[in-house]
Design a protein around this motif. Structure first.
Motif, PDB file in Angstrom:
ATOM      1  N   PHE A 234       0.839  -1.200   0.000  1.00  0.00           N
ATOM      2  CA  PHE A 234       0.000   0.000   0.000  1.00  0.00           C
ATOM      3  C   PHE A 234       0.876   1.252   0.000  1.00  0.00           C
ATOM      4  CE2 PHE A 234       0.687  -1.452   4.340  1.00  0.00           C
ATOM      5  CZ  PHE A 234       1.257  -0.326   4.919  1.00  0.00           C
ATOM      6  N   ASP A 235       0.261   2.364  -0.339  1.00  0.00           N
ATOM      7  CA  ASP A 235       0.952   3.653  -0.323  1.00  0.00           C
ATOM      8  C   ASP A 235       0.023   4.666   0.331  1.00  0.00           C
ATOM      9  OD1 ASP A 235       3.135   5.409  -1.005  1.00  0.00           O
ATOM     10  OD2 ASP A 235       1.815   6.296  -2.494  1.00  0.00           O
ATOM     11  N   ILE A 236       0.545   5.476   1.252  1.00  0.00           N
ATOM     12  CA  ILE A 236      -0.248   6.488   1.950  1.00  0.00           C
ATOM     13  C   ILE A 236       0.313   7.863   1.623  1.00  0.00           C
ATOM     14  CG2 ILE A 236      -1.039   7.349   4.181  1.00  0.00           C
ATOM     15  CD1 ILE A 236      -0.768   4.558   5.303  1.00  0.00           C
ATOM     16  N   THR A 237      -0.550   8.744   1.120  1.00  0.00           N
ATOM     17  CA  THR A 237      -0.140  10.099   0.751  1.00  0.00           C
ATOM     18  C   THR A 237      -0.912  11.112   1.588  1.00  0.00           C
ATOM     19  OG1 THR A 237       0.276   9.393  -1.535  1.00  0.00           O
ATOM     20  CG2 THR A 237       0.090  11.760  -1.137  1.00  0.00           C
ATOM     21  N   LEU A 238      -0.187  12.017   2.234  1.00  0.00           N
ATOM     22  CA  LEU A 238      -0.786  13.066   3.065  1.00  0.00           C
ATOM     23  C   LEU A 238      -0.710  14.396   2.332  1.00  0.00           C
ATOM     24  CD1 LEU A 238      -1.823  14.164   5.857  1.00  0.00           C
ATOM     25  CD2 LEU A 238       0.603  14.420   6.467  1.00  0.00           C
TER      26      LEU A 238
ATOM     27  N   ILE B  44      -5.899  12.292   3.405  1.00  0.00           N
ATOM     28  CA  ILE B  44      -5.038  11.110   3.463  1.00  0.00           C
ATOM     29  C   ILE B  44      -5.543  10.131   2.410  1.00  0.00           C
ATOM     30  CG2 ILE B  44      -4.286   9.138   4.835  1.00  0.00           C
ATOM     31  CD1 ILE B  44      -4.400  10.861   7.295  1.00  0.00           C
ATOM     32  N   HIS B  45      -4.701   9.873   1.420  1.00  0.00           N
ATOM     33  CA  HIS B  45      -5.071   9.016   0.292  1.00  0.00           C
ATOM     34  C   HIS B  45      -4.320   7.694   0.407  1.00  0.00           C
ATOM     35  CE1 HIS B  45      -5.130   7.490  -3.865  1.00  0.00           C
ATOM     36  NE2 HIS B  45      -6.228   8.188  -4.004  1.00  0.00           N
TER      37      HIS B  45
ATOM     38  N   ALA C  76      -0.622   5.324  11.538  1.00  0.00           N
ATOM     39  CA  ALA C  76      -0.335   6.022  12.794  1.00  0.00           C
ATOM     40  C   ALA C  76       0.921   6.881  12.662  1.00  0.00           C
ATOM     41  CB  ALA C  76      -0.171   5.014  13.926  1.00  0.00           C
ATOM     42  N   ARG C  77       1.934   6.361  11.964  1.00  0.00           N
ATOM     43  CA  ARG C  77       3.161   7.138  11.780  1.00  0.00           C
ATOM     44  C   ARG C  77       2.890   8.411  10.991  1.00  0.00           C
ATOM     45  NH1 ARG C  77       6.584   8.878   8.608  1.00  0.00           N
ATOM     46  NH2 ARG C  77       5.474   8.041   6.801  1.00  0.00           N
ATOM     47  N   VAL C  78       2.086   8.307   9.921  1.00  0.00           N
ATOM     48  CA  VAL C  78       1.744   9.478   9.116  1.00  0.00           C
ATOM     49  C   VAL C  78       1.035  10.520   9.979  1.00  0.00           C
ATOM     50  CG1 VAL C  78       0.254  10.297   7.241  1.00  0.00           C
ATOM     51  CG2 VAL C  78       1.660   8.259   6.914  1.00  0.00           C
ATOM     52  N   TRP C  79       0.117  10.059  10.837  1.00  0.00           N
ATOM     53  CA  TRP C  79      -0.642  10.990  11.681  1.00  0.00           C
ATOM     54  C   TRP C  79       0.244  11.635  12.749  1.00  0.00           C
ATOM     55  CZ3 TRP C  79      -5.434  13.049  11.406  1.00  0.00           C
ATOM     56  CH2 TRP C  79      -5.897  13.739  12.537  1.00  0.00           C
ATOM     57  N   HIS C  80       1.067  10.835  13.400  1.00  0.00           N
ATOM     58  CA  HIS C  80       1.856  11.335  14.525  1.00  0.00           C
ATOM     59  C   HIS C  80       3.135  12.060  14.107  1.00  0.00           C
ATOM     60  CE1 HIS C  80      -0.874   9.370  17.182  1.00  0.00           C
ATOM     61  NE2 HIS C  80      -0.484   8.148  16.893  1.00  0.00           N
TER      62      HIS C  80
ATOM     63  N   PRO D 288       2.055  16.633  11.898  1.00  0.00           N
ATOM     64  CA  PRO D 288       2.515  17.820  12.635  1.00  0.00           C
ATOM     65  C   PRO D 288       3.432  18.728  11.821  1.00  0.00           C
ATOM     66  CG  PRO D 288       2.578  15.897  14.058  1.00  0.00           C
ATOM     67  CD  PRO D 288       2.291  15.389  12.669  1.00  0.00           C
ATOM     68  N   GLN D 289       4.098  18.173  10.811  1.00  0.00           N
ATOM     69  CA  GLN D 289       4.969  18.990   9.976  1.00  0.00           C
ATOM     70  C   GLN D 289       4.180  19.950   9.090  1.00  0.00           C
ATOM     71  OE1 GLN D 289       8.082  16.728   7.960  1.00  0.00           O
ATOM     72  NE2 GLN D 289       8.014  15.160   9.537  1.00  0.00           N
ATOM     73  N   LEU D 290       2.862  19.717   8.976  1.00  0.00           N
ATOM     74  CA  LEU D 290       2.012  20.614   8.191  1.00  0.00           C
ATOM     75  C   LEU D 290       1.518  21.804   9.017  1.00  0.00           C
ATOM     76  CD1 LEU D 290      -0.237  18.082   6.213  1.00  0.00           C
ATOM     77  CD2 LEU D 290       1.833  19.235   5.436  1.00  0.00           C
ATOM     78  N   ARG D 291       1.797  21.805  10.316  1.00  0.00           N
ATOM     79  CA  ARG D 291       1.303  22.872  11.182  1.00  0.00           C
ATOM     80  C   ARG D 291       1.642  24.272  10.646  1.00  0.00           C
ATOM     81  NH1 ARG D 291       0.099  23.367  16.810  1.00  0.00           N
ATOM     82  NH2 ARG D 291       0.736  21.203  17.148  1.00  0.00           N
TER      83      ARG D 291
END
Length: 289
Positions: free
Chosen positions: A75-79, A97-98, A155-159, A163-166
């Protein structure tokens, strides 16, 4: 579809070795009860087999070695932080989140509005960034939704990534929104000034196109051109994320097989494009009106 050699080397520790030397790794379909989808071109190369749930890579390295790769794990997760209207019916700005998986031909998207409250806390949906709590996301339709690796990466993408998008989120609220009459930008200038800007834009596009011509093969560019031909880029924001349209057509119409290209490698390159490169790609491949 994938860079099989890269998978073979990246997951070397997960290979299973056999103290035998099979004459031809392209003739294991019966023993593996799987179909051959990628032949080894010669000595030292790998063959790839497929069944409903996995890929099996076979090669020689001091004897026969097999590597099982479960499709659910590819799978691939894109934020993304979306600050311009893309017609999704979600109030701006929002986080997207795609999730997609070419192997299982599945994809899903989660979107949540972002806001800043009176105390300066950044909210994404019903959670604040400071809570460090993963919200419920509607990925139940994915066959790998309960896969431990998928849940860990989500979970890694969220945590870690979110936060880097803040700074982007805070900047939107501090400087974004409607522009009042008193804040309307000045006119770009006379015809000479406008021409100067157009010339600079053309030069940026030309330089990016020169780099893109070395990055993509002719077959890859033909595939992208076929996808772009059916899209209307009505705004500057619509030029972002061209890879999503390409991926959808690959899944629906198997364009990678028609053009005989590696879909995973193509999408990986497209995801890494800057906005200027995507614009240059569109300018080069869009049909003239």
């Amino acid at each position: 579809m994938y860079d099989w050699n890269a998978l073979w080397h990246e997951r070397e520790a997960y290979r299973t070795g056999y103290d035998i030397r099979h004459g031809d790794v392209n003739e294991l379909a019966g023993a593996l009860k799987a179909r051959l989808i990628h032949s080894a071109a010669g000595a030292g190369q790998i063959a790839v087999y497929e069944d409903d749930n996995r890929y099996i890579l076979a090669g020689h390295d001091g004897g026969l070695q097999l590597l099982e790769v479960m499709k659910h794990g590819l799978f691939d997760i894109t934020l993304r932080f979306v600050s311009e209207d893309e017609g999704q019916g979600v109030p701006l700005p929002y986080v997207e989140i795609h999730v997609d998986n070419l192997a299982t031909e599945e994809q899903a998207v989660w979107r949540a509005e972002t806001r800043i409250d009176d105390e300066g806390r950044v909210w994404v949906g019903k959670r604040t960034l400071d809570e460090n709590v993963l919200p419920a996301m509607p990925f139940d339709d994915l066959s790998f939704t309960d896969n431990a690796e998928f849940r860990e990466e989500l979970a890694r993408v969220w945590h870690e990534d979110l936060p880097q998008l803040r700074p982007l989120i805070e900047a939107w609220f501090h400087h974004g929104g409607e522009i009042g009459p008193a804040d309307e930008p000045a006119h770009y200038g006379d015809a000479e000034r406008v021409q100067q800007m157009c010339d600079r834009y053309a030069e940026i596009v030309r330089r990016e196109q020169a780099q893109l011509s070395r990055m993509f093969s002719d077959d890859e560019l033909r595939l992208i051109a076929g996808v772009i031909a059916g899209i209307h880029f009505d705004s500057a924001a619509s030029c972002r994320g061209v890879w999503l349209a390409v991926e959808a057509r690959i899944i629906e119409d198997e364009l990678d097989q028609q053009h005989q290209i590696d879909a995973e490698a193509l999408l990986s390159k497209m995801k890494g494009l800057s906005y200027a490169q995507e614009v240059a790609l569109i300018e080069a491949l869009s049909p003239l009106s």
